[in-house]
Design an enzyme around this catalytic site. Structure first.
Site, PDB file in Angstrom:
ATOM      1  N   ASP A  77       0.868  -1.163   0.000  1.00 54.04           N
ATOM      2  CA  ASP A  77       0.000   0.000   0.000  1.00 54.04           C
ATOM      3  C   ASP A  77       0.915   1.226   0.000  1.00 54.04           C
ATOM      4  O   ASP A  77       2.127   1.131   0.168  1.00 54.04           O
ATOM      5  CB  ASP A  77      -0.964  -0.020   1.197  1.00 54.04           C
ATOM      6  CG  ASP A  77      -2.187   0.849   0.934  1.00 54.04           C
ATOM      7  OD1 ASP A  77      -3.220   0.622   1.574  1.00 54.04           O
ATOM      8  OD2 ASP A  77      -2.107   1.749   0.074  1.00 54.04           O
TER       9      ASP A  77
HETATM   10  C1  GLC Z   1      -4.313   4.310  -0.198  1.00 49.44           C
HETATM   11  C2  GLC Z   1      -5.207   3.173   0.225  1.00 49.44           C
HETATM   12  C3  GLC Z   1      -5.332   2.062  -0.787  1.00 49.44           C
HETATM   13  C4  GLC Z   1      -5.250   2.648  -2.183  1.00 49.44           C
HETATM   14  C5  GLC Z   1      -3.835   3.185  -2.356  1.00 49.44           C
HETATM   15  C6  GLC Z   1      -3.632   3.802  -3.736  1.00 49.44           C
HETATM   16  O1  GLC Z   1      -3.493   4.692   0.855  1.00 49.44           O
HETATM   17  O2  GLC Z   1      -4.940   2.566   1.487  1.00 49.44           O
HETATM   18  O3  GLC Z   1      -6.587   1.391  -0.558  1.00 49.44           O
HETATM   19  O4  GLC Z   1      -5.513   1.638  -3.151  1.00 49.44           O
HETATM   20  O5  GLC Z   1      -3.499   4.141  -1.352  1.00 49.44           O
HETATM   21  O6  GLC Z   1      -4.443   4.917  -3.874  1.00 49.44           O
END
Ligand code: GLC
Length: 721
Positions: free
Chosen positions: A267
């Protein structure tokens, strides 16, 4: 399987080029001006050079056919081996046509419509140049304080697994290479992100291996078994180790035990955050732990780019491990057909035709109709076309009805409640609209205008709720009531002594004190998406009979959290009958039961259950059971009933929940119509993780419950022998 990719690409790549394939950059790094790129995490100056950028493997948050094609073309011109970029983004519940938030979709219990929503989202995303969506999110949630409950389908493992499969099938279809209208799915957040302590985002998660496997993992497994091409790591720790640096979880369980050989992406910044967790001395150690955990893509940090070269040079990371990660990424690019056609489905002309087209918006409206839940109705709804209605509240005329994850959606074009009610009612003049108050402000003038609008009305409809940024990522709330200004407006409207209905726009189950006990009718709209106003107006005026059923309990108050239907009995369960016994599992100031239970929802008609029976009172592993019940529409309007089947294992090697959803059927019945519903109960549905983590059933007594919610059921018993 990937030898040809190794021979054609990897063996010719420098170590730096290999490592750059593991880097994902966000849109602004591709000179994307303006705010239409998606920034969802702590952007920081990554300090990368143009060579690294040219060799990067993927980009997050760019969409638009022209834009994608330009970026891809420039990238290929600079990439020595002509390896195309992967374009990824959060298309969680719609691209331009925004569907209801996933928690609302969970309340539809309509797996086919959920799949169709994902198929449409993929179609719009793919034609706009995207290849991968960071969805479905299948985190199990039991704490309404957590802002991201809006992104899940609720508190039940089985239902989440069913929706996870439906979303993956909708996004990916059956052949990503040939079907350019689909995108790869990335199931998230692995694992157990929804158990953040206190409902506070990014907070500590701690649970037993048994709880993890029994309740929190099955939905990820279902999405992976449905073919999800990617998995995203979660921000939290699991068994004390950050998921992103957790070899046992990511390699031992996900890859070795489950056999997942797709791409694992961190993430946002989660590799670097292993330091903040206190599980890495520095970025180098964070990179070491993440690559050894099988994390292939470093989203938006340079942990890999800056430190993997030296880790390889020092012999702490074998270059073969890097090759393995690169090959998984190249295999995904190949599956998507990017080597043959780096532009894949991007098509500016077709984009103009299908993105946000009427056909897609009609499906969004239908899903919004099915996702809304009628929570209370004391003869106020449906409205009559000729009734004089005052529609009052911050959501009476608001486009903020798309929810947190609606990146390319447009609040400006979202269909609002007021304009829709004026269209559906017999005469637009029958619906007078007033703001009444802001989300958390109440002015004398607004109140005066509202009182004036209400004075001439026969019925008052209040459109209340949370702003979309009061839930979603980083949107945890300690007090889950509506803001005081809105509660004050309700009290003032109640004084008028007129029928009072409330429509709620929110991203979580709320503490409905001051709403549920005051209003005569309450309709839960969640964030209903691009066509939300139209869907709600059709429900309010009875053109559509609401059929939503809660996929997450509404707590009596925040003090009750976590409250969920499939809880354990405890050794001192509170008896149903009144007792003055103090020494039972109870609160001395509130009930144990939630205000509204899992599976609950009302209709404009009524349904009766009769002739519930089991085909036998014993069952074996080779002789399944049948449970039958006859459902009748005893009202005057056609309606859809979601018949729910729960089972309780009366005594196990470990304790077992007082009820567990095992199956459900949606039946559409005309007034007076009856339908026999048959459920097949197999021994496999009785299996669970024992204390030694073995997954088997136990012989013994079981109770079957069938009914309209987790609370309203009939029961019968059988033995597994
Ligand atoms: C965010 C979220 C995740 C998302 C990623 C990209 O922090 O936790 O669910 O897909 O970043 O945007």
């Amino acid at each position: 399987m990937t030898e040809h990719l190794y021979n054609k690409y990897v063996q010719h790549m420098t170590l730096e080029e290999k490592i750059a394939q593991l880097l994902q950059l966000a849109a602004p790094f591709y000179d994307e001006p303006g705010d239409d790129s998606e920034i969802t995490g702590p952007m920081e100056e990554l300090g990368i050079d143009s060579n690294t950028k040219r060799a990067a493997g993927s980009v997050l948050g760019i969409a638009g056919a022209e834009k994608m094609m330009a970026v891809q073309k420039e990238h290929l011109a600079g990439n020595r081996l002509g390896i195309p970029l992967l374009f990824m983004a959060d298309i969680v519940h719609g691209f331009k046509t925004i569907f209801p938030i996933p928690l609302a979709i969970g309340c539809s219990w309509d797996l086919k419509l959920a799949e169709q929503s994902a198929e449409i989202a993929a179609r719009e995303a793919a034609v706009s140049g995207l290849h991968v969506t960071f969805a479905p999110m299948v985190d199990l949630v039991r704490d309404a304080r957590w802002g991201r409950v809006m992104e899940s389908t609720g508190e039940d493992t089985y239902l989440n697994a069913e929706f996870g499969k439906a979303f993956v099938q909708g996004f990916q279809g059956d052949n990503l290479k040939d079907d350019k209208s689909r995108v790869a799915a990335c199931v998230k957040h692995f694992a157990a992100y929804g158990l953040a302590e206190g409902g506070r985002d990014y907070n500590t998660v701690d649970l037993s291996e048994r709880q993890l496997r029994e309740y929190y993992l099955p939905a990820y497994k279902a999405a992976i078994d449905a073919g999800a091409e990617m998995v995203m790591t979660s921000f939290n720790i699991v068994n004390g180790i950050p998921a992103t640096a957790n070899q046992r979880l990511m390699r031992g369980l996900l890859r070795d035990e489950w056999g997942f050989d797709g791409v694992v992406i961190s993430d946002w910044a989660a590799i670097k955050e292993v330091i903040a967790h206190g599980a890495a001395e520095d970025d180098k150690e964070a990179a070491f732990k993440a690559i050894h955990s099988g994390v292939d893509i470093d989203m938006m940090t340079t942990s890999y780019v800056n430190h993997l070269p030296e880790l390889v040079a020092e012999g702490l990371v074998d270059e073969a491990m890097i090759d393995e990660a690169v090959l998984r990424i190249l295999k995904l690019k190949e599956k998507l057909g990017l080597f043959e056609n780096p532009m894949r489905g991007a098509d500016p002309e077709l984009e103009q035709q299908i993105v946000f087209c009427q056909e897609h918006r009609q499906v969004s409206q239908r899903l919004a109709e099915k996702s809304s839940v009628l929570l209370k109705n004391e003869n106020v709804l449906p409205l009559q076309a000729d009734q004089r209605v005052a529609l009052i509240g911050p959501f009476a005329d608001s486009g903020d009805i798309l929810g947190w994850w609606s990146w390319t959606g447009s609040k400006e074009t979202a269909v609002k409640l007021g304009e829709s009610m004026q269209k559906v009612s017999g005469d637009p003049g029958n619906v007078v609209i007033a703001k009444g108050c802001g989300i958390d402000t109440l002015s004398e003038s607004d109140l005066a205008e509202a009182l004036d609008a209400a004075s001439a009305a026969e019925v008052i409809v209040l459109a209340l709720g949370e702003a979309s940024d009061m839930s979603g990522e980083g949107g945890s709330r300690s007090d889950i009531r509506l803001p005081e200004a809105q509660l004050e407006l309700v009290r003032e409207m109640k004084k008028l002594g007129k029928p009072l209905a409330v429509v709620l726009f929110n991203g979580r189950p709320l503490d409905l004190h001051g709403i549920f006990d005051v209003a005569d009718a309450v309709l839960e709209a969640w964030f209903p998406g691009s066509e939300g106003g139209a869907a709600l107006a059709d429900i309010l005026y009875g053109k559509v009979n609401p059929s939503g059923r809660l996929s997450m309990s509404f707590p009596y108050s925040v003090g009750q959290i976590p409250v969920y239907y499939n809880a354990y009995s405890t050794g001192r369960p509170k008896p149903e009958e009144e007792t003055d016994n103090r020494y039972i599992s109870q609160y001395i100031d509130i009930p144990n039961e939630p205000l509204l239970p899992f599976g609950f929802g009302l209709s404009y008609t009524t349904f009766a259950y009769a002739d519930f029976s089991l085909s036998s009172d014993t069952m074996t592993a080779t002789r399944p059971l049948e449970a039958k019940v006859t459902v009748t529409n005893t009202g005057s309007q056609a309606g859809t009933e979601t018949v729910q089947l729960y089972i309780r294992d009366m005594s196990g090697e470990t304790v077992r929940p007082v009820k567990e959803l095992k199956d459900f059927r949606q039946v559409q019945l005309s007034p007076g119509e009856s339908r026999e519903v048959v459920f097949h109960i197999e021994e496999s549905q009785l299996c669970y993780h024992h204390s030694d983590l073995s997954y088997t059933s136990d012989p013994g007594r079981f109770t079957v419950y069938v009914g309209a919610s987790s609370r309203d059921t009939q029961s019968a018993m059988f033995r597994l022998v």
